[in-house]
Design a protein around this motif. Structure first.
Motif, PDB file in Angstrom:
ATOM      1  N   MET A 139      58.029  56.414  54.061  1.00  0.00           N
ATOM      2  CA  MET A 139      57.586  55.294  53.274  1.00  0.00           C
ATOM      3  C   MET A 139      58.597  54.164  53.418  1.00  0.00           C
ATOM      4  O   MET A 139      59.728  54.267  52.932  1.00  0.00           O
ATOM      5  CB  MET A 139      57.463  55.677  51.813  1.00  0.00           C
ATOM      6  CG  MET A 139      56.530  56.815  51.530  1.00  0.00           C
ATOM      7  SD  MET A 139      54.911  56.457  50.929  1.00  0.00           S
ATOM      8  CE  MET A 139      54.962  55.175  49.847  1.00  0.00           C
ATOM      9  N   GLU A 140      58.176  53.136  54.067  1.00  0.00           N
ATOM     10  CA  GLU A 140      59.068  52.011  54.282  1.00  0.00           C
ATOM     11  C   GLU A 140      59.147  51.081  53.081  1.00  0.00           C
ATOM     12  O   GLU A 140      60.196  50.510  52.817  1.00  0.00           O
ATOM     13  CB  GLU A 140      58.618  51.223  55.503  1.00  0.00           C
ATOM     14  CG  GLU A 140      58.723  52.021  56.761  1.00  0.00           C
ATOM     15  CD  GLU A 140      58.228  51.248  57.955  1.00  0.00           C
ATOM     16  OE1 GLU A 140      58.138  50.000  57.870  1.00  0.00           O
ATOM     17  OE2 GLU A 140      57.912  51.867  58.950  1.00  0.00           O
ATOM     18  N   PHE A 141      58.028  50.914  52.337  1.00  0.00           N
ATOM     19  CA  PHE A 141      57.990  50.010  51.190  1.00  0.00           C
ATOM     20  C   PHE A 141      57.509  50.774  49.963  1.00  0.00           C
ATOM     21  O   PHE A 141      56.369  50.663  49.557  1.00  0.00           O
ATOM     22  CB  PHE A 141      57.045  48.836  51.462  1.00  0.00           C
ATOM     23  CG  PHE A 141      57.409  48.052  52.687  1.00  0.00           C
ATOM     24  CD1 PHE A 141      58.496  47.184  52.668  1.00  0.00           C
ATOM     25  CD2 PHE A 141      56.670  48.167  53.847  1.00  0.00           C
ATOM     26  CE1 PHE A 141      58.818  46.457  53.793  1.00  0.00           C
ATOM     27  CE2 PHE A 141      56.992  47.440  54.974  1.00  0.00           C
ATOM     28  CZ  PHE A 141      58.081  46.571  54.969  1.00  0.00           C
ATOM     29  N   PRO A 142      58.375  51.565  49.314  1.00  0.00           N
ATOM     30  CA  PRO A 142      57.927  52.376  48.188  1.00  0.00           C
ATOM     31  C   PRO A 142      57.590  51.563  46.948  1.00  0.00           C
ATOM     32  O   PRO A 142      56.806  51.982  46.116  1.00  0.00           O
ATOM     33  CB  PRO A 142      59.109  53.295  47.912  1.00  0.00           C
ATOM     34  CG  PRO A 142      60.284  52.603  48.477  1.00  0.00           C
ATOM     35  CD  PRO A 142      59.783  51.775  49.616  1.00  0.00           C
TER      36      PRO A 142
ATOM     37  N   LEU B 297      56.107  48.555  46.931  1.00  0.00           N
ATOM     38  CA  LEU B 297      55.050  47.592  47.211  1.00  0.00           C
ATOM     39  C   LEU B 297      53.757  48.043  46.550  1.00  0.00           C
ATOM     40  O   LEU B 297      53.338  49.195  46.691  1.00  0.00           O
ATOM     41  CB  LEU B 297      54.841  47.464  48.723  1.00  0.00           C
ATOM     42  CG  LEU B 297      53.923  46.334  49.159  1.00  0.00           C
ATOM     43  CD1 LEU B 297      54.502  44.976  48.780  1.00  0.00           C
ATOM     44  CD2 LEU B 297      53.695  46.401  50.653  1.00  0.00           C
ATOM     45  N   GLY B 298      53.119  47.132  45.800  1.00  0.00           N
ATOM     46  CA  GLY B 298      51.848  47.421  45.143  1.00  0.00           C
ATOM     47  C   GLY B 298      52.047  48.131  43.824  1.00  0.00           C
ATOM     48  O   GLY B 298      53.144  48.538  43.457  1.00  0.00           O
ATOM     49  N   LYS B 299      50.952  48.256  43.074  1.00  0.00           N
ATOM     50  CA  LYS B 299      50.981  48.937  41.784  1.00  0.00           C
ATOM     51  C   LYS B 299      49.741  49.787  41.643  1.00  0.00           C
ATOM     52  O   LYS B 299      48.713  49.529  42.264  1.00  0.00           O
ATOM     53  CB  LYS B 299      51.046  47.919  40.633  1.00  0.00           C
ATOM     54  CG  LYS B 299      52.331  47.118  40.605  1.00  0.00           C
ATOM     55  CD  LYS B 299      52.370  46.217  39.419  1.00  0.00           C
ATOM     56  CE  LYS B 299      53.691  45.433  39.424  1.00  0.00           C
ATOM     57  NZ  LYS B 299      53.770  44.506  38.318  1.00  0.00           N
ATOM     58  N   HIS B 300      49.841  50.783  40.801  1.00  0.00           N
ATOM     59  CA  HIS B 300      48.700  51.656  40.547  1.00  0.00           C
ATOM     60  C   HIS B 300      47.810  51.036  39.466  1.00  0.00           C
ATOM     61  O   HIS B 300      48.306  50.384  38.534  1.00  0.00           O
ATOM     62  CB  HIS B 300      49.169  53.053  40.095  1.00  0.00           C
ATOM     63  CG  HIS B 300      49.783  53.830  41.211  1.00  0.00           C
ATOM     64  ND1 HIS B 300      49.034  54.561  42.098  1.00  0.00           N
ATOM     65  CD2 HIS B 300      51.083  53.992  41.590  1.00  0.00           C
ATOM     66  CE1 HIS B 300      49.826  55.136  42.977  1.00  0.00           C
ATOM     67  NE2 HIS B 300      51.084  54.806  42.682  1.00  0.00           N
TER      68      HIS B 300
ATOM     69  N   PHE C  27      47.612  46.933  46.607  1.00  0.00           N
ATOM     70  CA  PHE C  27      48.658  46.042  47.078  1.00  0.00           C
ATOM     71  C   PHE C  27      48.511  44.613  46.538  1.00  0.00           C
ATOM     72  O   PHE C  27      49.437  43.829  46.614  1.00  0.00           O
ATOM     73  CB  PHE C  27      48.706  46.039  48.607  1.00  0.00           C
ATOM     74  CG  PHE C  27      49.109  47.370  49.157  1.00  0.00           C
ATOM     75  CD1 PHE C  27      50.410  47.840  49.013  1.00  0.00           C
ATOM     76  CD2 PHE C  27      48.176  48.176  49.794  1.00  0.00           C
ATOM     77  CE1 PHE C  27      50.782  49.079  49.503  1.00  0.00           C
ATOM     78  CE2 PHE C  27      48.547  49.406  50.282  1.00  0.00           C
ATOM     79  CZ  PHE C  27      49.848  49.858  50.140  1.00  0.00           C
ATOM     80  N   LEU C  28      47.353  44.303  45.999  1.00  0.00           N
ATOM     81  CA  LEU C  28      47.123  43.017  45.347  1.00  0.00           C
ATOM     82  C   LEU C  28      46.516  43.275  43.964  1.00  0.00           C
ATOM     83  O   LEU C  28      45.351  43.023  43.720  1.00  0.00           O
ATOM     84  CB  LEU C  28      46.180  42.150  46.181  1.00  0.00           C
ATOM     85  CG  LEU C  28      46.703  41.684  47.529  1.00  0.00           C
ATOM     86  CD1 LEU C  28      45.592  41.003  48.306  1.00  0.00           C
ATOM     87  CD2 LEU C  28      47.868  40.737  47.351  1.00  0.00           C
ATOM     88  N   PRO C  29      47.320  43.811  43.034  1.00  0.00           N
ATOM     89  CA  PRO C  29      46.765  44.128  41.721  1.00  0.00           C
ATOM     90  C   PRO C  29      46.483  42.859  40.906  1.00  0.00           C
ATOM     91  O   PRO C  29      47.098  41.818  41.113  1.00  0.00           O
ATOM     92  CB  PRO C  29      47.862  44.957  41.067  1.00  0.00           C
ATOM     93  CG  PRO C  29      49.114  44.476  41.703  1.00  0.00           C
ATOM     94  CD  PRO C  29      48.743  44.111  43.119  1.00  0.00           C
ATOM     95  N   LEU C  30      45.545  42.959  39.992  1.00  0.00           N
ATOM     96  CA  LEU C  30      45.173  41.857  39.111  1.00  0.00           C
ATOM     97  C   LEU C  30      45.569  42.215  37.684  1.00  0.00           C
ATOM     98  O   LEU C  30      45.374  43.339  37.240  1.00  0.00           O
ATOM     99  CB  LEU C  30      43.665  41.601  39.199  1.00  0.00           C
ATOM    100  CG  LEU C  30      43.171  41.211  40.587  1.00  0.00           C
ATOM    101  CD1 LEU C  30      41.662  41.316  40.656  1.00  0.00           C
ATOM    102  CD2 LEU C  30      43.612  39.803  40.922  1.00  0.00           C
ATOM    103  N   GLU C  31      46.129  41.245  36.970  1.00  0.00           N
ATOM    104  CA  GLU C  31      46.585  41.494  35.608  1.00  0.00           C
ATOM    105  C   GLU C  31      45.523  41.008  34.624  1.00  0.00           C
ATOM    106  O   GLU C  31      44.995  39.900  34.749  1.00  0.00           O
ATOM    107  CB  GLU C  31      47.902  40.748  35.351  1.00  0.00           C
ATOM    108  CG  GLU C  31      48.504  41.035  33.994  1.00  0.00           C
ATOM    109  CD  GLU C  31      49.805  40.307  33.793  1.00  0.00           C
ATOM    110  OE1 GLU C  31      49.797  39.312  33.028  1.00  0.00           O
ATOM    111  OE2 GLU C  31      50.815  40.715  34.392  1.00  0.00           O
ATOM    112  N   CYS C  32      45.221  41.828  33.638  1.00  0.00           N
ATOM    113  CA  CYS C  32      44.259  41.473  32.595  1.00  0.00           C
ATOM    114  C   CYS C  32      44.883  40.418  31.690  1.00  0.00           C
ATOM    115  O   CYS C  32      46.040  40.554  31.282  1.00  0.00           O
ATOM    116  CB  CYS C  32      43.870  42.712  31.793  1.00  0.00           C
ATOM    117  SG  CYS C  32      42.756  42.351  30.408  1.00  0.00           S
TER     118      CYS C  32
END
Length: 178
Positions: A1-4, A6-9, A20-25
């Motif tokens: 894993m090069e970018f651990p 990066l992104g969110k669940h 990798f492009l999460p949206l916030e409520c």
């Protein structure tokens, strides 16, 4: 894993997808994937903060501003009692009020069109004395009456319109003598 990092669940418990492009409520400030970012999709408990509806007056159809904490029904009721432009007891003013005095004509006009000779109120179509059969104060035939007669009755074919013996001159003399 090069970018651990990066992104969110996705914060939706049934999804938990790495995005990798999460949206916030806007309401609950949690991160979601593209499938769950709407308040309805993740059953946001703070959705009522974003669900702002402006009530509309049922009488005048204008929006009524409601402040935070006010009951919309009370505000609309106050508007209807005081500042509403449409009052149920008030009759609307008629726009076309002047009815034509010509027998058989049922047209109405916004502005009064009065005959200078008989002082009757007429529609645009019957505004001239020769159009409504005006009999009061008829002056000697004028050139306007002559041109109206010429337009309504065509002359004989081949007859000249000019000259002392023309059909138009005879018609004019006949009108004056009458």
């Amino acid at each position: 894993m090069e970018f651990p990092d990066l992104g969110k669940h996705c914060s939706e418990k049934t999804c938990n997808q790495l995005d990798f492009l999460p949206l916030e409520c806007d309401a609950c400030k949690q991160d979601f994937c593209k499938d769950h970012f709407t308040c309805a999709a993740h059953k946001c408990p703070f959705a009522f903060k974003k669900d702002v509806q402006v009530p509309v007056c049922p009488l005048c159809n204008s929006p009524i501003p409601v402040k935070t904490g006010e009951v919309p029904d009370v505000v609309v009721g106050e508007h209807m009692d005081g500042a509403c432009k449409h009052h149920p007891g008030k009759k609307k003013e008629k726009l076309f009020t002047y009815r034509c005095s010509k027998e058989g004509c049922r047209r109405k006009e916004m502005l009064r069109v009065t005959c200078a000779e008989c002082r009757g109120s007429f529609c645009i179509q019957h505004r001239h004395p020769q159009d409504h059969g005006c009999t009061r104060g008829r002056p000697a035939a004028s050139t306007a009456g002559c041109s109206a007669a010429r337009d309504s009755e065509p002359g004989p074919s081949g007859a000249s319109r000019e000259g002392p013996g023309g059909w138009l001159a005879r018609r004019f003399r006949w009108r004056v003598e009458r």
